[in-house]
Design a protein around this motif. Structure first.
Motif, mmCIF file in Angstrom:
data_model
loop_
_atom_site.group_PDB
_atom_site.id
_atom_site.type_symbol
_atom_site.label_atom_id
_atom_site.label_comp_id
_atom_site.label_asym_id
_atom_site.label_seq_id
_atom_site.Cartn_x
_atom_site.Cartn_y
_atom_site.Cartn_z
ATOM 1 N N SER A 24 2.201 -2.565 -4.154
ATOM 2 C CA SER A 24 0.757 -2.294 -4.271
ATOM 3 C C SER A 24 0.319 -2.914 -5.589
ATOM 4 C CB SER A 24 0.447 -0.792 -4.243
ATOM 5 O OG SER A 24 0.777 -0.189 -5.477
ATOM 6 N N ARG A 25 -0.955 -2.774 -5.948
ATOM 7 C CA ARG A 25 -1.406 -3.359 -7.220
ATOM 8 C C ARG A 25 -0.687 -2.729 -8.409
ATOM 9 N NH1 ARG A 25 -7.650 -2.255 -6.263
ATOM 10 N NH2 ARG A 25 -6.585 -0.295 -5.841
ATOM 11 N N SER A 26 -0.424 -1.416 -8.336
ATOM 12 C CA SER A 26 0.146 -0.706 -9.491
ATOM 13 C C SER A 26 1.662 -0.550 -9.402
ATOM 14 C CB SER A 26 -0.497 0.681 -9.613
ATOM 15 O OG SER A 26 -0.184 1.456 -8.474
ATOM 16 N N GLY A 58 0.834 -1.205 0.000
ATOM 17 C CA GLY A 58 0.000 0.000 0.000
ATOM 18 C C GLY A 58 0.861 1.244 0.000
ATOM 19 N N LEU A 103 -6.609 11.609 8.443
ATOM 20 C CA LEU A 103 -5.328 12.303 8.238
ATOM 21 C C LEU A 103 -5.557 13.743 7.753
ATOM 22 C CD1 LEU A 103 -4.273 9.345 8.441
ATOM 23 C CD2 LEU A 103 -2.537 9.989 6.770
ATOM 24 N N ASP A 140 -2.026 -7.989 -5.174
ATOM 25 C CA ASP A 140 -3.430 -7.684 -4.895
ATOM 26 C C ASP A 140 -3.816 -8.453 -3.641
ATOM 27 O OD1 ASP A 140 -6.136 -7.374 -4.715
ATOM 28 O OD2 ASP A 140 -6.564 -7.906 -6.790
ATOM 29 N N LEU A 141 -4.032 -7.717 -2.554
ATOM 30 C CA LEU A 141 -4.298 -8.392 -1.267
ATOM 31 C C LEU A 141 -5.639 -9.103 -1.237
ATOM 32 C CD1 LEU A 141 -2.914 -6.109 1.602
ATOM 33 C CD2 LEU A 141 -1.755 -7.843 0.219
ATOM 34 N N THR A 172 1.966 3.175 -2.274
ATOM 35 C CA THR A 172 1.652 4.326 -3.120
ATOM 36 C C THR A 172 0.553 5.177 -2.498
ATOM 37 O OG1 THR A 172 0.031 3.042 -4.379
ATOM 38 C CG2 THR A 172 2.273 3.106 -5.266
ATOM 39 N N GLY A 173 -0.029 4.741 -1.399
ATOM 40 C CA GLY A 173 -1.145 5.450 -0.777
ATOM 41 C C GLY A 173 -0.685 6.446 0.277
ATOM 42 N N LEU A 174 -1.664 7.128 0.840
ATOM 43 C CA LEU A 174 -1.357 8.173 1.832
ATOM 44 C C LEU A 174 -0.725 7.573 3.089
ATOM 45 C CD1 LEU A 174 -1.537 11.117 2.657
ATOM 46 C CD2 LEU A 174 -3.955 10.749 3.229
ATOM 47 N N VAL A 175 -1.384 6.581 3.670
ATOM 48 C CA VAL A 175 -0.881 5.999 4.922
ATOM 49 C C VAL A 175 0.373 5.159 4.651
ATOM 50 C CG1 VAL A 175 -1.429 4.384 6.796
ATOM 51 C CG2 VAL A 175 -3.139 6.052 6.025
ATOM 52 N N LYS A 200 -10.747 -5.291 3.574
ATOM 53 C CA LYS A 200 -9.869 -4.788 4.643
ATOM 54 C C LYS A 200 -9.432 -5.878 5.619
ATOM 55 C CE LYS A 200 -8.945 -0.866 7.549
ATOM 56 N NZ LYS A 200 -9.235 0.541 7.801
#
Ligand SMILES: NC(=O)c1ccc[n+]([C@@H]2O[C@H](COP(=O)([O-])OP(=O)(O)OC[C@H]3O[C@@H](n4cnc5c(N)ncnc54)[C@H](OP(=O)(O)O)[C@@H]3O)[C@@H](O)[C@H]2O)c1
Length: 197
Positions: free
Chosen positions: A31-33, A7, A157, A39-40, A9-12, A86
């Motif tokens: 991450s996926r990209s 994850g 956030l 892919d979780l 590439t995400g904010l967290v 999740k």
């Protein structure tokens, strides 16, 4: 330490990866990209990721998609979607990833304030966060080889401006402070803990 951040590439996840790199860790960003793709929601994809990285000192997961709808509109499928997107996604990181973490290493998951504070439209997210936090408490007691598992459970956030209207009167937390919670989980001694901030 060599640390896999899923994850990233995400904010967290990006905040976690940046904070760990600033601390001096080697961070593998997935991450996926990402080039390191996973892919979780697909257990075979998680298995392939861990076979590719082989061995890491710590794993951070900062992934989780859940539907936000008024309680009366949430369907059974919505709750299952929150579970798959999740809960199962991150439980599978522990389930499949544990064997690839070196002795004394750690796994850190991401939950959120909705486990302990309600907002309108937050019931499915609350269910997912609470389930994961309970899982962490119990899994910590059974992990082998001195491995640890924790959850970082932030409020909204500062940088997640699109969510602020859903959190009236909730003081936001900065991505930088959330990143430090992951450093505390990875480099500290705690296990079975929920780092709420
Ligand atoms: N933002 C907040 O204010 C906040 C507050 C409390 C808790 N949280 C929690 O923190 C977690 C991350 O939220 P965020 O705001 O950082 O979201 P985000 O910015 O949308 O980032 C999500 C990250 O997860 C990756 N991802 C999404 N689905 C994936 C999948 N199936 N498999 C692998 N990677 C996947 C995304 O990259 P790809 O698209 O490339 O896969 C991206 O790197 C969530 O569980 C969220 O509930 C967020």
């Amino acid at each position: 330490m060599r640390i896999l951040v899923i994850g990233a590439t995400g904010l967290v996840g990006g905040a976690a990866a940046d904070a760990l790199e600033a601390y001096g860790d080697e961070v593998l960003r997935a991450s996926r990209s990402s080039a390191l793709a996973v892919d979780l929601t697909d257990a075979a994809s998680i298995t392939a990721l861990f076979e590719r990285v082989a061995s890491v000192d710590a794993v951070v997961s900062a992934v989780g998609s859940v539907p936000f709808k008024p309680l009366a509109e949430l369907t059974g499928e919505d709750y299952l979607s929150a579970y798959r997107g999740k809960v199962a996604a991150q439980v599978d990181v522990v389930r499949i990833g544990t064997a690839h973490v070196t002795d004394g290493g750690s796994l850190t998951l991401t939950t959120g304030i909705l486990a302990r504070e309600p907002i309108r439209t937050g019931a499915a997210a609350a269910l997912a966060n609470g389930a994961l936090e309970s899982f962490v408490i119990s899994a910590a007691a059974e992990l082998p080889r001195g491995l640890r598992v924790n959850a970082v459970s932030p409020t909204v956030l500062t940088e997640a401006t699109g969510y602020h209207a859903f959190f009236p009167g909730f003081p936001p937390v900065s991505a930088a402070d959330v990143g430090q919670a992951f450093v505390r989980s990875v480099h500290g001694v705690q296990t079975g803990q929920v780092f709420a901030l």
